[in-house]
Design a protein around this motif. Structure first.
Motif, PDB file in Angstrom:
ATOM      1  N   UNK A 503      10.660  -1.667 -14.205  1.00  0.00           N
ATOM      2  CA  UNK A 503      10.057  -1.926 -13.023  1.00  0.00           C
ATOM      3  C   UNK A 503       9.520  -0.670 -12.052  1.00  0.00           C
ATOM      4  N   UNK A 504      10.424   0.384 -12.156  1.00  0.00           N
ATOM      5  CA  UNK A 504      10.163   1.603 -11.468  1.00  0.00           C
ATOM      6  C   UNK A 504       8.824   2.291 -12.326  1.00  0.00           C
ATOM      7  N   UNK A 505       8.759   2.223 -13.505  1.00  0.00           N
ATOM      8  CA  UNK A 505       7.616   2.754 -14.286  1.00  0.00           C
ATOM      9  C   UNK A 505       6.427   2.304 -13.524  1.00  0.00           C
ATOM     10  N   UNK A 506       6.146   0.854 -13.403  1.00  0.00           N
ATOM     11  CA  UNK A 506       5.222   0.373 -12.884  1.00  0.00           C
ATOM     12  C   UNK A 506       4.839   0.926 -11.340  1.00  0.00           C
ATOM     13  N   UNK A 507       5.862   1.160 -10.550  1.00  0.00           N
ATOM     14  CA  UNK A 507       5.704   1.786  -9.278  1.00  0.00           C
ATOM     15  C   UNK A 507       5.212   3.190  -9.437  1.00  0.00           C
ATOM     16  N   UNK A 508       5.979   3.913 -10.364  1.00  0.00           N
ATOM     17  CA  UNK A 508       5.272   5.348 -10.590  1.00  0.00           C
ATOM     18  C   UNK A 508       3.972   5.449 -10.883  1.00  0.00           C
ATOM     19  N   UNK A 509       3.611   4.774 -12.100  1.00  0.00           N
ATOM     20  CA  UNK A 509       2.176   4.740 -12.716  1.00  0.00           C
ATOM     21  C   UNK A 509       1.229   4.295 -11.497  1.00  0.00           C
ATOM     22  N   UNK A 510       1.472   3.367 -10.620  1.00  0.00           N
ATOM     23  CA  UNK A 510       0.530   2.777  -9.826  1.00  0.00           C
ATOM     24  C   UNK A 510       0.531   3.685  -8.519  1.00  0.00           C
ATOM     25  N   UNK A 511       1.558   4.573  -8.106  1.00  0.00           N
ATOM     26  CA  UNK A 511       1.297   5.515  -7.181  1.00  0.00           C
ATOM     27  C   UNK A 511       0.615   6.835  -7.463  1.00  0.00           C
ATOM     28  N   UNK A 512       1.185   7.353  -8.888  1.00  0.00           N
ATOM     29  CA  UNK A 512       0.806   8.768  -8.926  1.00  0.00           C
ATOM     30  C   UNK A 512      -0.591   8.619  -9.824  1.00  0.00           C
ATOM     31  N   UNK A 513      -0.846   7.527 -10.483  1.00  0.00           N
ATOM     32  CA  UNK A 513      -2.093   7.520 -11.408  1.00  0.00           C
ATOM     33  C   UNK A 513      -2.984   6.652 -10.587  1.00  0.00           C
ATOM     34  N   UNK A 514      -2.486   5.572 -10.027  1.00  0.00           N
ATOM     35  CA  UNK A 514      -3.351   4.653  -9.532  1.00  0.00           C
ATOM     36  C   UNK A 514      -3.592   5.028  -7.992  1.00  0.00           C
ATOM     37  N   UNK A 515      -2.999   5.673  -7.381  1.00  0.00           N
ATOM     38  CA  UNK A 515      -3.166   6.095  -5.828  1.00  0.00           C
ATOM     39  C   UNK A 515      -2.715   4.915  -5.063  1.00  0.00           C
ATOM     40  N   UNK A 516      -1.850   4.099  -5.328  1.00  0.00           N
ATOM     41  CA  UNK A 516      -1.398   3.250  -4.488  1.00  0.00           C
ATOM     42  C   UNK A 516      -0.458   3.898  -3.420  1.00  0.00           C
ATOM     43  N   UNK A 517      -0.365   2.749  -2.337  1.00  0.00           N
ATOM     44  CA  UNK A 517       0.488   3.321  -1.275  1.00  0.00           C
ATOM     45  C   UNK A 517       2.012   2.481  -1.741  1.00  0.00           C
ATOM     46  N   UNK A 518       2.870   2.990  -1.205  1.00  0.00           N
ATOM     47  CA  UNK A 518       4.195   2.389  -1.698  1.00  0.00           C
ATOM     48  C   UNK A 518       4.299   0.798  -1.636  1.00  0.00           C
ATOM     49  N   UNK A 519       4.024   0.227  -0.627  1.00  0.00           N
ATOM     50  CA  UNK A 519       4.205  -1.190  -0.285  1.00  0.00           C
ATOM     51  C   UNK A 519       3.228  -1.851  -1.339  1.00  0.00           C
ATOM     52  N   UNK A 520       2.005  -1.235  -1.709  1.00  0.00           N
ATOM     53  CA  UNK A 520       1.243  -1.972  -2.517  1.00  0.00           C
ATOM     54  C   UNK A 520       1.592  -1.836  -3.998  1.00  0.00           C
ATOM     55  N   UNK A 521       2.377  -0.709  -4.276  1.00  0.00           N
ATOM     56  CA  UNK A 521       2.960  -0.788  -5.733  1.00  0.00           C
ATOM     57  C   UNK A 521       4.088  -1.656  -5.802  1.00  0.00           C
ATOM     58  N   UNK A 522       5.100  -1.918  -4.701  1.00  0.00           N
ATOM     59  CA  UNK A 522       6.004  -2.725  -4.805  1.00  0.00           C
ATOM     60  C   UNK A 522       5.610  -4.185  -4.872  1.00  0.00           C
ATOM     61  N   UNK A 523       4.499  -4.344  -4.311  1.00  0.00           N
ATOM     62  CA  UNK A 523       4.042  -5.839  -4.142  1.00  0.00           C
ATOM     63  C   UNK A 523       3.474  -6.251  -5.487  1.00  0.00           C
ATOM     64  N   UNK A 524       2.757  -5.166  -6.213  1.00  0.00           N
ATOM     65  CA  UNK A 524       2.017  -5.447  -7.309  1.00  0.00           C
ATOM     66  C   UNK A 524       2.623  -6.369  -8.456  1.00  0.00           C
ATOM     67  N   UNK A 525       1.889  -7.183  -9.083  1.00  0.00           N
ATOM     68  CA  UNK A 525       2.429  -7.990 -10.401  1.00  0.00           C
ATOM     69  C   UNK A 525       3.258  -7.016 -11.309  1.00  0.00           C
ATOM     70  N   UNK A 526       4.232  -7.467 -11.774  1.00  0.00           N
ATOM     71  CA  UNK A 526       5.560  -7.099 -12.393  1.00  0.00           C
ATOM     72  C   UNK A 526       5.506  -7.622 -13.743  1.00  0.00           C
ATOM     73  N   UNK A 527       6.148  -6.734 -14.738  1.00  0.00           N
ATOM     74  CA  UNK A 527       6.273  -7.271 -16.007  1.00  0.00           C
ATOM     75  C   UNK A 527       7.487  -6.459 -16.637  1.00  0.00           C
ATOM     76  N   UNK A 528       8.042  -6.932 -17.949  1.00  0.00           N
ATOM     77  CA  UNK A 528       8.962  -5.922 -18.638  1.00  0.00           C
ATOM     78  C   UNK A 528       8.988  -6.601 -19.969  1.00  0.00           C
ATOM     79  N   UNK A 576      11.474  -7.797 -10.107  1.00  0.00           N
ATOM     80  CA  UNK A 576      11.301  -6.428  -9.393  1.00  0.00           C
ATOM     81  C   UNK A 576      12.251  -6.572  -8.058  1.00  0.00           C
ATOM     82  N   UNK A 577      12.783  -5.482  -7.820  1.00  0.00           N
ATOM     83  CA  UNK A 577      13.536  -5.502  -6.569  1.00  0.00           C
ATOM     84  C   UNK A 577      13.350  -4.155  -5.952  1.00  0.00           C
ATOM     85  N   UNK A 578      12.164  -3.615  -6.174  1.00  0.00           N
ATOM     86  CA  UNK A 578      12.134  -2.187  -5.643  1.00  0.00           C
ATOM     87  C   UNK A 578      12.200  -1.800  -4.410  1.00  0.00           C
ATOM     88  N   UNK A 579      12.688  -0.852  -3.712  1.00  0.00           N
ATOM     89  CA  UNK A 579      12.561   0.034  -2.590  1.00  0.00           C
ATOM     90  C   UNK A 579      12.118   1.271  -2.703  1.00  0.00           C
TER      91      UNK A 579
END
Length: 606
Positions: A503-528, A576-579
């Motif tokens: 789940x953290x990988x998705x956050x990193x990809x969305x913020x570093x590559x996709x340019x998401x804001x933190x809450x946008x990345x936390x909220x975005x659909x998840x998978x594993x 996902x339980x990201x913060x």
């Protein structure tokens, strides 16, 4: 193909400010940590205060008898990420031979034979001593208040207790007395107290204050000695020497001794790091699963951006396949021993592994080949039931989210998390876990039980994570620190066992590559993926398995199935339980985001 833009809707704003930010898996821990910042404490004072509150308010997800890992950077040395090692080892009498002689094929998922030496409390006190500024009594006041005077319990605690109620009443009466007073399972909003744990913390403070003429650091060390060598160790060892029911369906005695308690001390280690798209990602060593995230990023580095988008079918497929390869290496090579991380993280090895990702989902277990090392292939069970429980029929886990608990007490992936950044540039990410109320019988004098981390070791000989005395189990606890240009810019983490880094990988990809804001990345659909041997008892896997949130959309999910993924739909808001907390070194702006799933995680700051 372009990267999927972030949804303009978020469940809450990305918090922004310049003073300090906290995010955690429970609002009371967040509020307590933020209160410390408001009163002049630094990020380390705040994190420790919040962590002890988590012991009280999330007892189904962590406890004082468990473990923790952290990764942090200080304002004085911002370019050096440091790991806080709070993972205790196996007791001296925890041998393969003893467990096999007890009739076990796997280390149990619940009961004292699954307990590593408790490490969380010592680790938090070490961090407070070396990097905090507050006195112990002031830091622990929040947790003592909630334990002694009570706090409104969240519904998931009651749900967990209800799941193991029969175990408590029939086999663990001390747990029933603590968590089901008068036979009643607490409901959401009930005021729950734990005066025994409040007394434990008071006694640690008393030990510190008895050294009133000594420096602050020596006073905290006195509390650490009291924890390791005093009443806590004596009470735990005496109580768990009596045989009690384990997830094996049999009764066993614990093997922990007072010498095991006294012989452990938390410490610091260099972080394992990888450069990815101009950022340094810092994780624990391979005694934790953290480097598997780095391996996954190394594999993904060679793909175009569209293959790193979790919201598309090709991106989700690529990410799932990369994770399977990295986690196969985790099982084959990781442990508390010499692990060839330089080779596993090398660009050449990543390129070799990348070539294995095809158009279809793999249903195989595929560790790589490392010169001079024989890969361990674990038992690849798709289902497992101990012989002693076979006559009762199969026991299934309740679901794919958290808490995921069986009636016999074993638990998959329940954990807490806390992140803090302060105005001076100190940043910490920490994942406390283990010692949850369903781990083993509650020790009456202490108000908590020991953990079950040894279930992540194997009883098969020759594995890098085979059970051995004095050896740390290969933990799933895996906080993350991100640095850029020599400064910490983000701290993040999540509960979730084997899913934490996924789940953290998705956050990193969305913020570093996709340019998401933190809450946008936390909220975005998840998978594993579940196409990996599980770290938790009963250590099963689902070949080709993928768990997804329905919000990925039918088109994406259908294409994943066409590619051969065995898909489980978890619901819209289930994974996902990201913060996270963020610091922008150029502007000085601090940010925070927290998980809305389960209506429990919260961020605060200004």
């Amino acid at each position: 193909m372009t990267y999927t833009p972030a949804d303009s809707f978020t469940t809450r704003p990305t918090l922004q400010g310049t003073f300090g930010m906290t995010a955690s898996t429970h609002w009371l821990a967040t509020a307590s940590a933020q209160a410390v910042l408001e009163r002049g404490g630094n990020a380390f004072d705040a994190a420790v205060a919040g962590a002890f509150v988590l012991h009280v308010v999330e007892p189904h997800l962590n406890g004082p008898g468990g473990d923790m890992t952290g990764v942090f950077a200080t304002a004085e040395n911002p370019a050096e990420p440091v790991v806080l090692m709070g993972q205790g080892p196996a007791p001296a009498a925890a041998t393969r031979e003893h467990y096999l002689a007890e009739g076990l094929e796997l280390v149990p998922g619940a009961g004292a034979l699954a307990a590593a030496v408790p490490a969380a409390v010592d680790a938090w006190l070490l961090l407070l001593k070396d990097h905090g500024t507050w006195e112990l009594a002031d830091v622990l006041a929040f947790a003592i208040g909630y334990a002694r005077n009570g706090h409104p319990i969240v519904g998931r605690v009651g749900t967990t207790i209800e799941t193991v109620a029969e175990l408590f009443t029939e086999h663990w009466p001390t747990s029933a007395a603590l968590w089901m007073p008068d036979g009643k399972i607490p409901a959401a909003g009930d005021i729950v107290k734990n005066p025994a744990y409040a007394d434990v913390l008071d006694r640690l403070i008393a030990a510190a204050e008895a050294e009133e003429a000594a420096p602050r650091e020596a006073r905290i060390d006195a509390a650490r000695r009291e924890w390791r060598e005093g009443f806590v160790a004596k009470a735990a060892v005496k109580f768990l020497a009596t045989p009690h029911r384990h997830s094996s369906g049999m009764d066993h005695a614990g093997v922990m001794t007072e010498a095991d308690f006294a012989g452990f001390s938390a410490g610091y280690e260099p972080a394992t790091t990888l450069e990815f798209r101009g950022h340094t990602i810092a994780k624990t060593g391979p005694w934790g699963q953290g480097p598997a995230l780095l391996q996954t990023l190394a594999i993904l580095e060679g793909f175009d951006d569209d293959r790193l988008d979790p919201s598309t079918a090709i991106g989700a497929h690529t990410i799932l396949e990369a994770q399977k390869l990295a986690i196969a290496d985790r099982e084959a090579y990781y442990g508390d021993a010499a692990v060839p991380m330089d080779y596993l993280l090398s660009p050449e090895y990543a390129a070799e592994r990348r070539q294995l990702i095809g158009e279809k989902a793999s249903h195989e277990f595929r560790p790589g080949n490392v010169p001079g090392h024989e890969p361990f292939v674990p038992p690849l069970r798709t289902e497992y039931l101990p012989p002693s429980l076979a006559e009762n029929g199969e026991l299934a886990f309740a679901g794919v989210g958290e808490p995921t608990v069986m009636p016999t007490g074993e638990t998959r992936g329940d954990t807490c998390h806390i992140d803090v950044v302060d105005q001076w540039g100190n940043m910490v990410s920490a994942t406390p876990s283990g010692g949850w109320l369903q781990s083993s019988p509650a020790i009456p004098e202490l108000g908590f039980c020991l953990g079950s981390r040894l279930q992540m070791t194997w009883l098969e000989d020759g594995a890098p994570s085979t059970l051995a005395p004095g050896k740390r189990p290969r933990t799933t606890l895996t906080p993350t620190l991100v640095l850029k240009d020599g400064k910490a810019v983000s701290a993040l983490g999540s509960p979730g066992g084997d899913q934490q880094d996924q789940w953290q990988l998705l956050y990193l990809l969305r913020t570093i590559v996709g340019g998401y804001e933190p809450q946008q990345a936390v909220d975005a659909p998840s998978l594993h993926t579940t196409s990996i041997p599980g770290s938790f008892w009963p250590r099963t896997w689902t070949p080709g398995g993928a768990v997804v949130e329905d919000r990925l959309g039918d088109d994406v999910i259908n294409e994943l199935e066409e590619r051969g993924h065995v898909v489980t739909r978890a619901g819209d808001w289930a994974l996902g339980r990201l913060s996270s907390v963020v610091s922008d070194p150029e502007t000085g702006v601090l940010k925070a985001a927290a998980n809305p799933r389960g209506a429990q995680g919260y961020a605060a700051g200004r």
